[in-house]
Design an enzyme around this catalytic site. Structure first.
Site, PDB file in Angstrom:
ATOM      1  N   GLY A 196       0.823  -1.202   0.000  1.00  0.00           N
ATOM      2  CA  GLY A 196       0.000   0.000   0.000  1.00  0.00           C
ATOM      3  C   GLY A 196       0.860   1.257   0.000  1.00  0.00           C
ATOM      4  N   SER A 197       0.364   2.307   0.633  1.00  0.00           N
ATOM      5  CA  SER A 197       0.992   3.624   0.514  1.00  0.00           C
ATOM      6  C   SER A 197       2.333   3.760   1.221  1.00  0.00           C
ATOM      7  CB  SER A 197       0.039   4.701   1.041  1.00  0.00           C
ATOM      8  OG  SER A 197      -1.090   4.806   0.194  1.00  0.00           O
ATOM      9  N   VAL A 198       2.735   2.786   2.039  1.00  0.00           N
ATOM     10  CA  VAL A 198       4.054   2.903   2.669  1.00  0.00           C
ATOM     11  C   VAL A 198       5.175   2.727   1.648  1.00  0.00           C
ATOM     12  CG1 VAL A 198       3.300   2.273   4.989  1.00  0.00           C
ATOM     13  CG2 VAL A 198       4.012   0.475   3.405  1.00  0.00           C
ATOM     14  N   ILE A 199       4.826   2.341   0.400  1.00  0.00           N
ATOM     15  CA  ILE A 199       5.832   2.254  -0.664  1.00  0.00           C
ATOM     16  C   ILE A 199       6.167   3.635  -1.222  1.00  0.00           C
ATOM     17  CG2 ILE A 199       4.279   2.020  -2.636  1.00  0.00           C
ATOM     18  CD1 ILE A 199       7.425  -0.070  -2.095  1.00  0.00           C
TER      19      ILE A 199
END
Length: 664
Positions: A413-416
């Site tokens: 998800g958005s932690v990438i």
């Protein structure tokens, strides 16, 4: 002259005929040697003379030999005979007896044994068949010291299994006292009710108890062990002791003091099975041994178990024992890991039994401080539990407590996004404070949506704070699939993860490339097919705290710390810029829940949507990767599963509570 030539031809023909009829005693002995070396003991008896058969039955010869070699764990048996010369063979024919010196060498549980002996063979003449040589066998063929009687005695010397310790020498797996409960048949009697009560208390079946009592060695007055339990199971101990015929003895067993907190990391022991014995070294394992089943117990099985020793002696009445071989056991090595069980405990408790996983590292040294999978199981219950339904309960639990989540990969998800931003900064596609115009909540071309609109151009700082999917998708499409894949490779995604414990490698896509621009767009913000482990994410974020270099994670205290896996991923200035944005995520953006701490936290939130192709929506996993802004001594990557439409706290909330607890 002609007559002399004729007689010479006849003499040569006569000799040739005789040699064809003569049997070579070496052939018989070589058959014996080959059969012993290959373990074909049943064929030996056919090579023995009638005199030998009259003296020794089959049980005294090949069956005894097979059992004895198994008892001493004999392997790599070599039998080398001294070849007889033609003159010696001729003399043997005259005497009807052949003597063949030979040497035996073998490996055993007590080390290597070698000896010299000689075989005597008897000529058996037959009228209508070829003559044959048969062996006058005696127990000296096994060991010369047995030739005039005696028995073999094997005294095993078992090693002490090494312990598993955390960085502060707190035990994670130790050898401790357990109670081995059993029964004395004469005191137990035939009461079926007693057996049913014992079975209930020990979590066994009555059939299993009866099977133990029917073993060949059992006598009425002997203690028959049934099962070991932990001493702290006081209620069960008390109830068992109240049953006539039941008793226990203290013994040593493998115990896991931290129970479920570190179960997936440490693992447990199980009994060696028949399949194991086909693969394992017979001098080191038997059916009564234990072996590491998973986790560190399995990973470091060779180091932990040590080396068995033994003493092999010949015992004779009225004489001193003769030692054939002796080897001391080598105790197993202790394994010390960088895990801090206090941190591990706080992370585990922070999940409150909700499903998910987390990794905590020191981003400066690379030491792994915690690896947590939730929910979990108690390895002590597997070894010493008294519930007969334990395994079925674990298998039927929809939260899958036996699954090791921290060793697996998931959609990040958005932690990438900080990684995507760093890749763009490195290849020039992104300039930190240079914005782009984005209209609306959806990029129709690639079906990418964002959670909020922007007032004016969106730069990397703003995109990280608001977690703008469209910004990262646009930048990834702009740089192209090859460039983005190259950047992910620089962060180790799509490569082997260099770590002591087997953590699954992170993957970019099913094919390994991003030729499809739609897949490229969705991969940029952690959807698509990309998957990463929590440990890899924590390691990747260390780049921003180490001036653009990514730390090499370690697990064993003996490993060198402060080394870098990847260097020069971004510049020191770019690392500082991303650090600034990660702090603003908490103060201004999606991670405001972390403001509850009385110390500053930086990090990135993330939500990974789980849906199949063609579905409009699916469940969600909630991520957070972050660290104490000032101390920078901890990096936590945490994922909480199934957070959509459930009354469960998000990754950032759990991470904040955990960091507060650790820092308290």
């Amino acid at each position: 002259m002609w007559k002399k030539s004729l007689w010479l031809i006849l003499f040569i023909a006569l000799l040739a005929g005789c040699s064809e009829e003569q049997a070579d005693p070496m052939n018989t002995f070589n058959q014996y040697a080959e059969s012993v070396e290959e373990g074909d003991y049943e064929s030996l008896y056919n090579l023995f003379s009638q005199e030998t058969k009259d003296t020794y039955g089959e049980d005294d010869s090949f069956i005894r030999l097979e059992k004895l070699y198994a008892d001493i764990s004999a392997s790599d048996i070599e039998i080398n005979a001294q070849e007889l010369e033609e003159r010696e063979i001729a003399n043997a024919y005259d005497d009807g007896i052949a003597t063949i010196p030979f040497t035996v060498k073998m490996n055993t549980a007590a080390g290597e044994i070698s000896f010299d002996y000689q075989a005597e063979l008897t000529l058996v003449e037959k009228e209508d068949e070829e003559d044959s040589w048969l062996i006058n066998w005696d127990p000296g063929f096994i060991f010369p010291e047995l030739a005039d009687g005696g028995e073999i005695n094997i005294s095993p010397d078992d090693p002490v299994r090494g312990e598993i310790l955390d960085k502060n020498q707190i035990p994670l797996a130790i050898n401790d006292t357990v109670y081995e409960f059993g029964v004395i048949p004469s005191e137990l009697g035939d009461s079926e009710a007693k057996r049913e009560e014992i079975a209930r208390l020990l979590g066994m079946s009555v059939d299993s108890i009866n099977s133990n009592l029917e073993a060949a060695w059992v006598k009425d007055d002997l203690f028959v062990p049934l099962k070991s339990i932990l001493p702290d199971n006081s209620d069960t101990v008390q109830q068992l002791n109240a049953i006539e015929g039941v008793s226990y003895q203290e013994t040593t067993g493998r115990v896991y003091p931290e129970g479920e907190i570190a179960a997936h990391l440490v693992g447990y022991l199980r009994s060696v099975n028949a399949e194991d014995l086909e693969e394992l070294d017979s001098t080191e394992y038997s059916s009564s041994d234990k072996i590491g089943a998973r986790g560190l117990e399995s990973l470091f099985e060779e180091e932990l178990r040590g080396k068995k020793g033994a003493t092999i002696q010949i015992v004779k009445d009225g004489a001193d024992n003769i030692t054939l071989a002796e080897k001391e056991a080598e105790d197993g090595q202790n394994i010390t890991v960088t895990i801090d069980i206090n941190v591990q405990d706080k992370v585990f408790q922070g999940f409150d039994e909700e499903p998910g996983n987390a990794a905590v590292i020191d981003p400066k040294t690379g030491e792994t401080l915690a690896l947590v999978s939730s929910p979990s199981f108690d390895p002590n219950d597997i070894l010493y539990g008294t519930s007969s339904d334990y395994w079925s309960e674990m298998e039927e639990n929809e939260l899958q407590p036996m699954q090791n989540r921290f060793s697996s990969t998931f959609a990040p998800g958005s932690v990438i996004k900080p990684l995507t931003g760093a890749i763009g900064l490195k290849n020039g596609t992104i300039v930190y404070d240079e914005g782009i115009e984005i209209e609306g909540l959806k990029w129709e071309d690639y079906n990418v949506t964002r959670v909020s609109t922007s007032n004016g151009p969106v730069d990397l700082d703003d995109a990280l704070i608001r977690s703008d999917n469209i910004y990262f998708a646009m930048k990834a499409v702009e740089m192209g699939g090859d460039a983005f894949v190259d950047g992910l490779h620089e962060f180790g995604v799509g490569e082997e993860f260099p770590y002591t414990y087997p953590v699954s490698d992170s993957t970019i896509s099913n094919s390994g490339d991003l030729d499809d621009t739609h897949l490229l767009a969705h991969t940029s913000y952690g959807q698509g097919e990309i998957e990463m482990s929590a440990l890899h994410l924590a390691t990747a974020y260390s780049t921003f705290l180490n001036k653009g270099d990514m730390i090499q994670p370690t697990l064993l205290t003996e490993e060198e710390t402060g080394q870098f896996w990847k260097e020069g991923l971004i510049t020191e200035e770019q690392a500082d810029e991303i650090q600034d944005s990660l702090r603003k995520v908490i103060t201004e953006g999606t991670g405001k829940a972390a403001k509850e701490a009385d110390f500053p936290i930086s990090g990135k939130t993330g939500t990974a949507e789980l849906k199949l192709t063609g579905e409009d929506s699916g469940d969600e996993n909630s991520w957070f990767v972050g660290y104490p802004t000032d101390d920078q001594d901890l990096m936590i990557a945490i994922m909480v599963e199934g957070t959509k439409n459930h009354d469960r706290s998000s990754g950032v909330e759990k991470a904040t509570e955990i960091l507060i607890d650790i820092k308290d």
